[in-house]
Design a protein around this motif. Structure first.
Motif, PDB file in Angstrom:
ATOM      1  N   GLU A 198     -11.046   0.444  -2.756  1.00 50.31           N
ATOM      2  CA  GLU A 198      -9.842   0.017  -2.110  1.00 50.31           C
ATOM      3  C   GLU A 198      -8.693   0.178  -2.947  1.00 50.31           C
ATOM      4  O   GLU A 198      -8.367  -0.112  -4.154  1.00 50.31           O
ATOM      5  CB  GLU A 198      -9.855  -1.505  -1.686  1.00 50.31           C
ATOM      6  CG  GLU A 198      -8.505  -1.836  -0.855  1.00 50.31           C
ATOM      7  CD  GLU A 198      -8.943  -3.502  -0.743  1.00 50.31           C
ATOM      8  OE1 GLU A 198      -8.001  -3.776   0.290  1.00 50.31           O
ATOM      9  OE2 GLU A 198      -9.898  -3.968  -1.037  1.00 50.31           O
ATOM     10  N   LEU A 199      -7.468   0.744  -2.607  1.00 51.10           N
ATOM     11  CA  LEU A 199      -6.265   0.822  -3.187  1.00 51.10           C
ATOM     12  C   LEU A 199      -5.506  -0.311  -3.141  1.00 51.10           C
ATOM     13  O   LEU A 199      -5.458  -1.105  -2.314  1.00 51.10           O
ATOM     14  CB  LEU A 199      -5.159   2.025  -2.513  1.00 51.10           C
ATOM     15  CG  LEU A 199      -5.845   3.333  -2.576  1.00 51.10           C
ATOM     16  CD1 LEU A 199      -5.131   4.483  -1.730  1.00 51.10           C
ATOM     17  CD2 LEU A 199      -5.870   4.028  -4.006  1.00 51.10           C
ATOM     18  N   LYS A 200      -5.329  -0.835  -4.370  1.00 53.33           N
ATOM     19  CA  LYS A 200      -4.472  -2.263  -4.502  1.00 53.33           C
ATOM     20  C   LYS A 200      -3.320  -2.106  -5.589  1.00 53.33           C
ATOM     21  O   LYS A 200      -3.499  -1.333  -6.660  1.00 53.33           O
ATOM     22  CB  LYS A 200      -5.582  -3.115  -5.111  1.00 53.33           C
ATOM     23  CG  LYS A 200      -5.027  -4.432  -5.237  1.00 53.33           C
ATOM     24  CD  LYS A 200      -5.113  -5.083  -3.825  1.00 53.33           C
ATOM     25  CE  LYS A 200      -4.941  -6.543  -3.716  1.00 53.33           C
ATOM     26  NZ  LYS A 200      -4.648  -7.087  -2.479  1.00 53.33           N
ATOM     27  N   GLU A 245     -15.061   4.697  -0.767  1.00 55.48           N
ATOM     28  CA  GLU A 245     -14.043   4.867  -1.492  1.00 55.48           C
ATOM     29  C   GLU A 245     -13.412   3.523  -2.185  1.00 55.48           C
ATOM     30  O   GLU A 245     -13.492   2.405  -1.315  1.00 55.48           O
ATOM     31  CB  GLU A 245     -12.798   5.539  -0.947  1.00 55.48           C
ATOM     32  CG  GLU A 245     -12.946   7.025  -0.666  1.00 55.48           C
ATOM     33  CD  GLU A 245     -11.843   7.640  -0.238  1.00 55.48           C
ATOM     34  OE1 GLU A 245     -10.767   6.962  -0.222  1.00 55.48           O
ATOM     35  OE2 GLU A 245     -11.810   8.737   0.427  1.00 55.48           O
ATOM     36  N   LEU A 301      -0.325   4.533  -4.326  1.00 59.05           N
ATOM     37  CA  LEU A 301      -0.793   4.361  -3.025  1.00 59.05           C
ATOM     38  C   LEU A 301      -1.258   5.882  -2.390  1.00 59.05           C
ATOM     39  O   LEU A 301      -2.151   5.846  -1.762  1.00 59.05           O
ATOM     40  CB  LEU A 301      -0.257   3.658  -1.877  1.00 59.05           C
ATOM     41  CG  LEU A 301      -0.058   1.992  -2.304  1.00 59.05           C
ATOM     42  CD1 LEU A 301       1.056   1.492  -1.161  1.00 59.05           C
ATOM     43  CD2 LEU A 301      -1.378   1.327  -2.296  1.00 59.05           C
ATOM     44  N   ASN A 323      -4.921   1.984   2.990  1.00 55.66           N
ATOM     45  CA  ASN A 323      -6.406   1.832   2.973  1.00 55.66           C
ATOM     46  C   ASN A 323      -7.039   2.085   4.357  1.00 55.66           C
ATOM     47  O   ASN A 323      -8.156   1.499   4.629  1.00 55.66           O
ATOM     48  CB  ASN A 323      -6.512   0.596   2.503  1.00 55.66           C
ATOM     49  CG  ASN A 323      -6.515   0.407   1.034  1.00 55.66           C
ATOM     50  OD1 ASN A 323      -7.477   0.872   0.267  1.00 55.66           O
ATOM     51  ND2 ASN A 323      -5.616  -0.435   0.411  1.00 55.66           N
ATOM     52  N   GLU A 357       0.227  -0.970   1.504  1.00 56.81           N
ATOM     53  CA  GLU A 357      -1.053  -0.875   1.011  1.00 56.81           C
ATOM     54  C   GLU A 357      -1.892  -0.966   2.140  1.00 56.81           C
ATOM     55  O   GLU A 357      -3.166  -0.436   1.895  1.00 56.81           O
ATOM     56  CB  GLU A 357      -1.187  -2.383   0.091  1.00 56.81           C
ATOM     57  CG  GLU A 357      -2.162  -2.435  -0.796  1.00 56.81           C
ATOM     58  CD  GLU A 357      -2.373  -3.630  -1.635  1.00 56.81           C
ATOM     59  OE1 GLU A 357      -2.025  -3.676  -2.710  1.00 56.81           O
ATOM     60  OE2 GLU A 357      -2.569  -4.618  -0.925  1.00 56.81           O
ATOM     61  N   GLU A 358      -2.072  -1.895   3.194  1.00 54.95           N
ATOM     62  CA  GLU A 358      -2.903  -1.726   4.326  1.00 54.95           C
ATOM     63  C   GLU A 358      -3.111  -0.243   4.990  1.00 54.95           C
ATOM     64  O   GLU A 358      -4.033   0.248   5.093  1.00 54.95           O
ATOM     65  CB  GLU A 358      -2.548  -2.632   5.468  1.00 54.95           C
ATOM     66  CG  GLU A 358      -2.428  -4.177   4.931  1.00 54.95           C
ATOM     67  CD  GLU A 358      -2.286  -5.154   5.880  1.00 54.95           C
ATOM     68  OE1 GLU A 358      -2.205  -4.768   6.834  1.00 54.95           O
ATOM     69  OE2 GLU A 358      -1.679  -6.247   5.434  1.00 54.95           O
TER      70      GLU A 358
END
Length: 303
Positions: free
Chosen positions: A4-6, A2, A47, A88, A84-85
């Motif tokens: 990475e969501l940012k 996947e 997110l 992810n 954010e972390e």
């Protein structure tokens, strides 16, 4: 794998803009929590993709939160980094996020008042008021523009600092940096306010201490001056030569006080008001008391 969501800069700017209204739904139970959750909505939508995850995120950010409205920005930045972390896959739970918020909001709250309310705002207010009192329209305009420029810039850059520093920013809170900033800002704020006392607190005592007649030739004899502009010219020349405008030298209580320490009465009244505030006397009571004393003293000829 996947992607990475940012959070993009646009997302973070949206959060920063919303944080302007952090006190928009202030309440006595959880204080700023409603405004805090409202500010984070763009990040939560980015997110978390499911309704359940978004609801859970909003619930954990509706817990009690209270700090200076502008100093909430670095905490928002750190919180964005943690969310954010977590989105992810990092092992960050609700307790960790809330713990970071609570750990930061206390120390930062102590900085906001001395820096913004007691230093920046009095300085800009004094400048704007000085211009406005001379009839200059730039006074209120400068105050509005400069104050909001400082506020917006501070909120954005401190949010970005918190976001980039992430959870490591909390390490700085154990040192003396925040205490040094608070102490320095308090000293500067008190210095500025002290310098404004003589300008903004005006007290005039009217009692006459003495009235001594001048000798002939020491004052202008108005009856012997020619009429019209010629007389005005002669009077100005005689005054420039050191002659008095009146035939008596009048010494007032105010003149004696000013020759001792200019603005002494205003300074004494300021210290008395500070002492009363320290004794928990209501500011409204102090204001009404000053009005009453001023009216009475004026009626009996003291002021």
């Amino acid at each position: 794998m996947e992607k990475e969501l940012k959070l993009t800069k646009k997302d973070r700017m949206s959060v920063c803009w919303r944080s302007t209204f952090i006190q928009g739904s202030w309440n006595y139970e959880r204080t700023q929590s409603g405004g805090w959750a409202f500010a984070l909505i763009p990040a939560i939508k980015k997110l978390y993709k499911t309704k359940e995850d978004r609801v859970a995120a909003l619930k954990r950010h509706l817990e009690f939160f209270n700090t200076h409205p502008y100093l909430a920005s670095p905490i928002i930045g750190v919180t964005l980094a943690l969310e954010e972390e977590r989105a992810n896959g990092a092992p960050i739970d609700d307790v960790t996020i809330q713990g970071v918020k609570v750990g930061m909001m206390g120390p930062l709250a102590g900085i906001g008042d001395p820096v913004f309310w007691f230093t920046v705002r009095p300085i800009l207010g004094a400048l704007a008021a000085s211009l406005a009192m001379t009839g200059n329209i730039l006074g209120p305009i400068i105050y509005f523009i400069v104050w909001n420029a400082i506020r917006v810039a501070f909120m954005w850059y401190t949010q970005e600092f918190g976001y980039k520093a992430g959870s490591h920013i909390t390490d700085d809170l154990t040192g003396g940096l925040l205490q040094d900033i608070t102490k320095g800002a308090s000293i500067l704020g008190m210095f500025i306010l002290g310098s404004l006392v003589n300008r903004w607190v005006s007290v005039k005592f009217t009692p006459i201490v003495s009235s001594v007649p001048y000798a002939k030739g020491a004052y202008i004899d108005w009856s012997k001056l020619p009429a019209g502009t010629n007389g005005i010219k002669q009077a100005l020349l005689q005054q420039a030569g050191g002659m008095s405008l009146t035939d008596h030298k009048v010494t007032t209580l105010q003149g004696n006080l000013d020759s001792l320490i200019p603005g002494l009465a205003g300074l004494v009244i300021t210290f008395i008001c500070m002492w009363l505030l320290k004794k928990k006397v209501s500011p409204i009571v102090i204001i009404l008391g000053l009005f009453a004393i001023g009216i009475v003293f004026h009626l009996i000829g003291i002021m």
